[in-house]
Design an enzyme around this catalytic site. Structure first.
Site, PDB file in Angstrom:
ATOM      1  N   LYS A  42       0.809  -1.232  -0.001  1.00  0.00           N
ATOM      2  CA  LYS A  42      -0.265  -0.077  -0.062  1.00  0.00           C
ATOM      3  C   LYS A  42       1.003   1.070   0.232  1.00  0.00           C
ATOM      4  CE  LYS A  42      -3.505  -2.298   3.627  1.00  0.00           C
ATOM      5  NZ  LYS A  42      -3.756  -2.305   4.768  1.00  0.00           N
ATOM      6  N   GLY A  43       2.081   0.645   0.149  1.00  0.00           N
ATOM      7  CA  GLY A  43       3.220   2.493   1.055  1.00  0.00           C
ATOM      8  C   GLY A  43       3.167   3.063  -0.407  1.00  0.00           C
ATOM      9  N   GLU A  98       7.889   3.309  -6.019  1.00  0.00           N
ATOM     10  CA  GLU A  98       7.509   2.306  -4.830  1.00  0.00           C
ATOM     11  C   GLU A  98       8.197   3.657  -3.862  1.00  0.00           C
ATOM     12  OE1 GLU A  98       7.001   0.527  -2.281  1.00  0.00           O
ATOM     13  OE2 GLU A  98       7.868  -0.844  -1.687  1.00  0.00           O
ATOM     14  N   ASP A  99       7.621   3.291  -1.692  1.00  0.00           N
ATOM     15  CA  ASP A  99       7.572   4.112  -1.475  1.00  0.00           C
ATOM     16  C   ASP A  99       8.849   4.492  -0.644  1.00  0.00           C
ATOM     17  OD1 ASP A  99       7.682   2.070  -0.336  1.00  0.00           O
ATOM     18  OD2 ASP A  99       5.979   2.260   1.319  1.00  0.00           O
ATOM     19  N   ASP A 102      14.631  -0.058   0.606  1.00  0.00           N
ATOM     20  CA  ASP A 102      15.522  -0.841   2.216  1.00  0.00           C
ATOM     21  C   ASP A 102      16.598  -1.763   1.856  1.00  0.00           C
ATOM     22  OD1 ASP A 102      16.267  -0.962   5.447  1.00  0.00           O
ATOM     23  OD2 ASP A 102      14.218  -2.045   5.254  1.00  0.00           O
ATOM     24  N   LYS A 130      17.218   3.686   0.999  1.00  0.00           N
ATOM     25  CA  LYS A 130      18.286   3.167   3.035  1.00  0.00           C
ATOM     26  C   LYS A 130      19.288   2.622   2.099  1.00  0.00           C
ATOM     27  CE  LYS A 130      14.740   2.629   6.231  1.00  0.00           C
ATOM     28  NZ  LYS A 130      14.204   1.662   7.228  1.00  0.00           N
ATOM     29  N   PHE A 151      13.324   3.966  10.601  1.00  0.00           N
ATOM     30  CA  PHE A 151      12.569   3.903  10.649  1.00  0.00           C
ATOM     31  C   PHE A 151      11.397   5.640  10.436  1.00  0.00           C
ATOM     32  CE2 PHE A 151       8.579   1.989  10.777  1.00  0.00           C
ATOM     33  CZ  PHE A 151       8.682   0.766   9.418  1.00  0.00           C
ATOM     34  N   ASP A 158       4.110   3.364   6.554  1.00  0.00           N
ATOM     35  CA  ASP A 158       2.923   2.677   7.987  1.00  0.00           C
ATOM     36  C   ASP A 158       3.906   2.556   9.006  1.00  0.00           C
ATOM     37  OD1 ASP A 158       3.251   0.122   6.642  1.00  0.00           O
ATOM     38  OD2 ASP A 158       2.028  -0.504   7.839  1.00  0.00           O
ATOM     39  N   ARG A 164      -0.802   6.437   8.154  1.00  0.00           N
ATOM     40  CA  ARG A 164       0.115   7.038   6.078  1.00  0.00           C
ATOM     41  C   ARG A 164      -0.046   8.337   6.271  1.00  0.00           C
ATOM     42  NH1 ARG A 164       0.910   1.423   3.928  1.00  0.00           N
ATOM     43  NH2 ARG A 164       0.827   0.079   4.545  1.00  0.00           N
TER      44      ARG A 164
HETATM   45  P1  XMP Z   1      13.635  -4.010   0.905  1.00  0.00           P
HETATM   46  O1  XMP Z   1      13.898  -4.520   2.788  1.00  0.00           O
HETATM   47  O2  XMP Z   1      12.447  -5.461   0.236  1.00  0.00           O
HETATM   48  O3  XMP Z   1      11.888  -3.193   1.812  1.00  0.00           O
HETATM   49  O4  XMP Z   1      13.741  -2.920  -0.049  1.00  0.00           O
HETATM   50  C1  XMP Z   1      11.190  -2.435   1.363  1.00  0.00           C
HETATM   51  C2  XMP Z   1       9.995  -2.456   2.507  1.00  0.00           C
HETATM   52  O5  XMP Z   1      10.158  -2.583   3.491  1.00  0.00           O
HETATM   53  C3  XMP Z   1       9.463  -1.780   4.117  1.00  0.00           C
HETATM   54  N1  XMP Z   1      10.127  -0.512   4.687  1.00  0.00           N
HETATM   55  C4  XMP Z   1       9.886   0.726   5.575  1.00  0.00           C
HETATM   56  N2  XMP Z   1       8.187   0.723   5.382  1.00  0.00           N
HETATM   57  N3  XMP Z   1       8.646   2.360   7.374  1.00  0.00           N
HETATM   58  C5  XMP Z   1       8.343   1.379   6.212  1.00  0.00           C
HETATM   59  O6  XMP Z   1       6.956   2.596   6.496  1.00  0.00           O
HETATM   60  C6  XMP Z   1      10.223   2.511   6.755  1.00  0.00           C
HETATM   61  O7  XMP Z   1      11.641   2.916   6.934  1.00  0.00           O
HETATM   62  C7  XMP Z   1      10.604   1.255   6.116  1.00  0.00           C
HETATM   63  N4  XMP Z   1      11.466   0.529   5.349  1.00  0.00           N
HETATM   64  C8  XMP Z   1      11.145  -0.993   4.833  1.00  0.00           C
HETATM   65  C9  XMP Z   1       8.137  -0.878   2.789  1.00  0.00           C
HETATM   66  O8  XMP Z   1       7.600  -1.957   3.316  1.00  0.00           O
HETATM   67  C10 XMP Z   1       8.894  -1.420   1.613  1.00  0.00           C
HETATM   68  O9  XMP Z   1       7.572  -1.608   0.400  1.00  0.00           O
HETATM   69 MG    MG Z   2       6.335  -1.188   0.988  1.00  0.00          MG
END
Ligand code: XMP
Ligand code: MG
Length: 175
Positions: A42-43, A98-99, A102, A130, A151, A158, A164
């Site tokens: 959803k992000g 994508e939001d 990570d 990140k 975070f 969220d 959100r």
């Molecule tokens: P990866 O690790 O697969 O993760 O690159 C991407 C997803 O991890 C969640 N994510 C976060 N969500 N605050 C959030 O609300 C954060 O700081 C955070 N870091 C990772 C997110 O869902 C993203 O799609």
């Molecule tokens: Mg996400």
């Protein structure tokens, strides 16, 4: 989490400015083409909504929903599609929206999956990156902001479905 402290990391005006510049770059890069934007639910829905309204090229919009086993704030790496896109993308120019990236596992998985459908091109646009947290090599073509390993919530992101709605990207910490 008990009592939570919120602090603005990136303000809405700063986000607005960066989103417009990202959209300008994308509009230039895809001039004369028609894009299919795929948002990851959803992000990404807030970022996607703002981004498309800043574009100067025609685009179609679709969404995918992914799930990774395990909960909490850390991706486990076992990812699956729980809601697929409905748009055929073979031969199309596709941009994943994508939001945040990570560990990179989510986008690494999705890019791989969508490539099997043979789009003409496939790129990724993320609002937040990140970089120091990567577990797999992954680089998005369009990045809004590099952020430290904290975070973040707000602007679609969220914590357990909360926050959100916040207009700014905020850091949360337990008091
Ligand atoms: P990866 O690790 O697969 O993760 O690159 C991407 C997803 O991890 C969640 N994510 C976060 N969500 N605050 C959030 O609300 C954060 O700081 C955070 N870091 C990772 C997110 O869902 C993203 O799609
Ligand atoms: Mg996400």
């Amino acid at each position: 989490m008990g009592k939570v402290k919120k602090e603005i990391l990136i303000s809405k005006p700063k986000i607005d400015d960066r989103v417009q510049r990202l959209a300008d770059e994308i509009s230039r890069d895809y001039e004369g083409k028609e894009l299919v934007l795929i948002g990851i639910l959803k992000g990404a829905f807030v970022f996607m909504a703002d981004l498309i309204r800043c574009l100067r090229i025609p685009c179609e919009v679709d969404f995918v929903r992914l799930a990774s086993y395990g909960t909490g704030t850390v991706s486990s790496g076992n990812i699956m599609i729980t809601k697929d896109i409905e748009t055929p993308i073979r031969g199309r120019d596709v941009l994943i929206v994508e939001d945040i990236v990570d560990t990179g596992l989510t986008l690494y998985f999705l890019v791989d999956k969508l490539k099997e459908r043979e789009p003409e091109s496939l790129k990724v646009c993320v609002l937040l990156d990140k970089k120091e947290r990567r577990k797999v090599p992954f680089e998005a073509e369009y990045v809004g902001f590099d952020i430290p390993d904290r975070f973040v919530v707000g602007y679609g992101l969220d914590f357990n479905e909360m926050y959100r709605f916040l207009p700014d990207v905020c850091v949360i910490e337990e008091n």
